[in-house]
Write a protein that holds these residues in place. Structure first.
Motif, PDB file in Angstrom:
ATOM      1  N   GLU A  47       0.835  -1.200   0.000  1.00 23.53           N
ATOM      2  CA  GLU A  47       0.000   0.000   0.000  1.00 23.53           C
ATOM      3  C   GLU A  47       0.873   1.254   0.000  1.00 23.53           C
ATOM      4  O   GLU A  47       0.577   2.239  -0.683  1.00 23.53           O
ATOM      5  CB  GLU A  47      -0.925   0.003   1.211  1.00 23.53           C
ATOM      6  CG  GLU A  47      -2.086  -0.966   1.107  1.00 23.53           C
ATOM      7  CD  GLU A  47      -3.036  -0.608  -0.016  1.00 23.53           C
ATOM      8  OE1 GLU A  47      -3.299   0.602  -0.228  1.00 23.53           O
ATOM      9  OE2 GLU A  47      -3.506  -1.528  -0.712  1.00 23.53           O
ATOM     10  N   LYS A  68       2.303   2.375  -3.335  1.00 26.79           N
ATOM     11  CA  LYS A  68       1.404   3.050  -4.280  1.00 26.79           C
ATOM     12  C   LYS A  68       1.738   4.537  -4.389  1.00 26.79           C
ATOM     13  O   LYS A  68       1.419   5.171  -5.389  1.00 26.79           O
ATOM     14  CB  LYS A  68      -0.058   2.887  -3.835  1.00 26.79           C
ATOM     15  CG  LYS A  68      -0.610   1.480  -4.023  1.00 26.79           C
ATOM     16  CD  LYS A  68      -2.076   1.427  -3.621  1.00 26.79           C
ATOM     17  CE  LYS A  68      -2.656   0.039  -3.849  1.00 26.79           C
ATOM     18  NZ  LYS A  68      -4.093  -0.043  -3.475  1.00 26.79           N
ATOM     19  N   THR A  81       7.193  -2.690  -7.107  1.00 25.00           N
ATOM     20  CA  THR A  81       5.779  -2.864  -6.794  1.00 25.00           C
ATOM     21  C   THR A  81       4.937  -1.820  -7.512  1.00 25.00           C
ATOM     22  O   THR A  81       3.901  -2.138  -8.099  1.00 25.00           O
ATOM     23  CB  THR A  81       5.547  -2.754  -5.268  1.00 25.00           C
ATOM     24  OG1 THR A  81       6.304  -3.760  -4.599  1.00 25.00           O
ATOM     25  CG2 THR A  81       4.078  -2.923  -4.928  1.00 25.00           C
ATOM     26  N   ARG A  82       5.384  -0.557  -7.487  1.00 24.68           N
ATOM     27  CA  ARG A  82       4.645   0.501  -8.173  1.00 24.68           C
ATOM     28  C   ARG A  82       4.636   0.268  -9.685  1.00 24.68           C
ATOM     29  O   ARG A  82       3.637   0.535 -10.368  1.00 24.68           O
ATOM     30  CB  ARG A  82       5.255   1.868  -7.860  1.00 24.68           C
ATOM     31  CG  ARG A  82       4.525   3.030  -8.521  1.00 24.68           C
ATOM     32  CD  ARG A  82       3.046   3.061  -8.145  1.00 24.68           C
ATOM     33  NE  ARG A  82       2.318   4.011  -8.955  1.00 24.68           N
ATOM     34  CZ  ARG A  82       2.088   5.272  -8.584  1.00 24.68           C
ATOM     35  NH1 ARG A  82       2.553   5.711  -7.419  1.00 24.68           N
ATOM     36  NH2 ARG A  82       1.417   6.069  -9.363  1.00 24.68           N
ATOM     37  N   LEU A 105       1.926  -2.176 -10.281  1.00 24.95           N
ATOM     38  CA  LEU A 105       0.615  -1.541 -10.124  1.00 24.95           C
ATOM     39  C   LEU A 105       0.296  -0.648 -11.315  1.00 24.95           C
ATOM     40  O   LEU A 105      -0.852  -0.621 -11.798  1.00 24.95           O
ATOM     41  CB  LEU A 105       0.587  -0.729  -8.825  1.00 24.95           C
ATOM     42  CG  LEU A 105       0.643  -1.555  -7.536  1.00 24.95           C
ATOM     43  CD1 LEU A 105       0.895  -0.646  -6.335  1.00 24.95           C
ATOM     44  CD2 LEU A 105      -0.642  -2.348  -7.344  1.00 24.95           C
ATOM     45  N   ASP A 106       1.296   0.062 -11.820  1.00 25.19           N
ATOM     46  CA  ASP A 106       1.080   0.908 -12.994  1.00 25.19           C
ATOM     47  C   ASP A 106       0.782   0.071 -14.228  1.00 25.19           C
ATOM     48  O   ASP A 106       0.041   0.491 -15.120  1.00 25.19           O
ATOM     49  CB  ASP A 106       2.305   1.790 -13.254  1.00 25.19           C
ATOM     50  CG  ASP A 106       2.437   2.924 -12.242  1.00 25.19           C
ATOM     51  OD1 ASP A 106       1.444   3.197 -11.539  1.00 25.19           O
ATOM     52  OD2 ASP A 106       3.528   3.514 -12.145  1.00 25.19           O
ATOM     53  N   GLY A 166      -0.896  -2.606 -14.244  1.00 30.18           N
ATOM     54  CA  GLY A 166      -2.268  -3.085 -14.139  1.00 30.18           C
ATOM     55  C   GLY A 166      -2.409  -4.586 -14.317  1.00 30.18           C
ATOM     56  O   GLY A 166      -1.441  -5.351 -14.237  1.00 30.18           O
ATOM     57  N   ILE A 223       0.503  -7.611 -14.092  1.00 31.32           N
ATOM     58  CA  ILE A 223       0.417  -8.416 -12.868  1.00 31.32           C
ATOM     59  C   ILE A 223       0.012  -9.846 -13.198  1.00 31.32           C
ATOM     60  O   ILE A 223       0.568 -10.815 -12.665  1.00 31.32           O
ATOM     61  CB  ILE A 223      -0.589  -7.793 -11.881  1.00 31.32           C
ATOM     62  CG1 ILE A 223      -0.090  -6.430 -11.411  1.00 31.32           C
ATOM     63  CG2 ILE A 223      -0.800  -8.717 -10.673  1.00 31.32           C
ATOM     64  CD1 ILE A 223      -1.098  -5.645 -10.594  1.00 31.32           C
ATOM     65  N   VAL A 261       0.126  -8.188  -4.503  1.00 32.11           N
ATOM     66  CA  VAL A 261       0.108  -7.004  -5.362  1.00 32.11           C
ATOM     67  C   VAL A 261      -1.150  -7.005  -6.218  1.00 32.11           C
ATOM     68  O   VAL A 261      -1.805  -5.973  -6.409  1.00 32.11           O
ATOM     69  CB  VAL A 261       1.363  -6.949  -6.249  1.00 32.11           C
ATOM     70  CG1 VAL A 261       1.250  -5.806  -7.270  1.00 32.11           C
ATOM     71  CG2 VAL A 261       2.619  -6.762  -5.413  1.00 32.11           C
ATOM     72  N   SER A 287      -4.133  -4.231  -6.130  1.00 32.74           N
ATOM     73  CA  SER A 287      -4.466  -3.420  -7.301  1.00 32.74           C
ATOM     74  C   SER A 287      -5.973  -3.296  -7.492  1.00 32.74           C
ATOM     75  O   SER A 287      -6.456  -2.347  -8.098  1.00 32.74           O
ATOM     76  CB  SER A 287      -3.829  -4.011  -8.562  1.00 32.74           C
ATOM     77  OG  SER A 287      -4.495  -5.211  -8.959  1.00 32.74           O
ATOM     78  N   ARG A 288      -6.701  -4.274  -6.963  1.00 36.33           N
ATOM     79  CA  ARG A 288      -8.154  -4.247  -7.039  1.00 36.33           C
ATOM     80  C   ARG A 288      -8.795  -3.692  -5.767  1.00 36.33           C
ATOM     81  O   ARG A 288     -10.024  -3.610  -5.669  1.00 36.33           O
ATOM     82  CB  ARG A 288      -8.683  -5.665  -7.294  1.00 36.33           C
ATOM     83  CG  ARG A 288      -8.414  -6.198  -8.693  1.00 36.33           C
ATOM     84  CD  ARG A 288      -9.219  -5.408  -9.737  1.00 36.33           C
ATOM     85  NE  ARG A 288     -10.644  -5.393  -9.373  1.00 36.33           N
ATOM     86  CZ  ARG A 288     -11.507  -6.341  -9.734  1.00 36.33           C
ATOM     87  NH1 ARG A 288     -11.094  -7.357 -10.476  1.00 36.33           N
ATOM     88  NH2 ARG A 288     -12.780  -6.271  -9.368  1.00 36.33           N
TER      89      ARG A 288
END
Length: 229
Positions: A130, A133, A142-143, A146-147, A149, A153, A189, A193-194
């Motif tokens: 978290e 992010k 990790t970011r 997440l970027d 998507g 992932i 992760v 993301s959701r």
């Protein structure tokens, strides 16, 4: 073995989140409060300062739904497994245990005035994800995930799952553990993301315990029934 109530006919009771493993609080019980806890499924303790029973969350709404109570080897301390609703500490912290203890320069242990509540490994990892992010993709893998998507992932999850399967088939135990750790990390992760909390995943897993895996899979494959238009 009989429960060994101690001085003042009290017994210490440690409350633990049954899903995450986080220790939430320490309080004391009497025979009456323990009996009420077992009868109602709601954590009830004895207030030493007020000299009366009190049910956790009766006024605040921050309850503890007790799933089981366990005694230690000498039956002179209790472990209460519960599903907490809201923060457990009166300060608003999820856990009462948020003052990390460190040694001062003179070697005297001291508890910090502020800090983050103690958490088990998976919950701590969830918090770290978290926090990532807010970082930049250039500095955080990790970011970057997440970027990327769901496509990125999902690709990494399939890749890591394949490597774990290969390790299980014919590699050493250390390799199996390392690949399993990669899968768990990428899984967390993905759910982050959701916006799905780890607790929801653990709750879904816990709900299946005691049920045949074949029955559970069949139930999910049927899906919700809908009427044709």
């Amino acid at each position: 073995m009989k429960i060994a109530f101690g001085e003042g006919k009290l017994i210490p009771a440690v409350v633990q989140d049954r899903l995450t493993g986080q220790v939430r609080m320490l309080a004391y019980m009497t025979r009456e409060s323990l009996a009420r806890t077992l009868e109602t499924g709601r954590a009830t303790f004895f207030s030493r300062s007020r000299g009366e029973l009190w049910e956790k969350g009766a006024t605040s709404g921050n309850t503890l739904a007790v799933t089981s109570v366990h005694a230690d080897c000498d039956a002179d301390a209790l472990l209460v497994l519960a599903d907490p609703v809201g923060p457990t500490c009166h300060t608003g912290s999820p856990s009462c245990f948020f003052r990390q203890v460190e040694a001062r320069g003179d070697g005297e242990p001291e508890a910090a005035d502020e800090g983050q509540d103690a958490a088990a490994v998976l919950e701590a990892l969830e918090r770290e994800i978290e926090a990532r992010k807010a970082s930049t993709a250039a500095k955080s893998y990790t970011r970057k995930l997440l970027d990327g998507g769901a496509p990125l992932i999902g690709a990494k999850l399939r890749e890591e799952a394949g490597e774990l399967a290969q390790a299980i088939a014919g590699e050493g135990d250390d390799r199996v553990a390392a690949e399993a750790a990669d899968v768990i990390y990428h899984l967390l992760v993905g759910v982050a993301s959701r916006g799905v909390p780890l607790r929801a995943v653990l709750s879904a897993l816990a709900s299946r315990m005691g049920t045949s895996g074949l029955v559970e899979k069949a139930r999910r494959s049927q899906g919700p029934k809908t009427e044709a238009p």
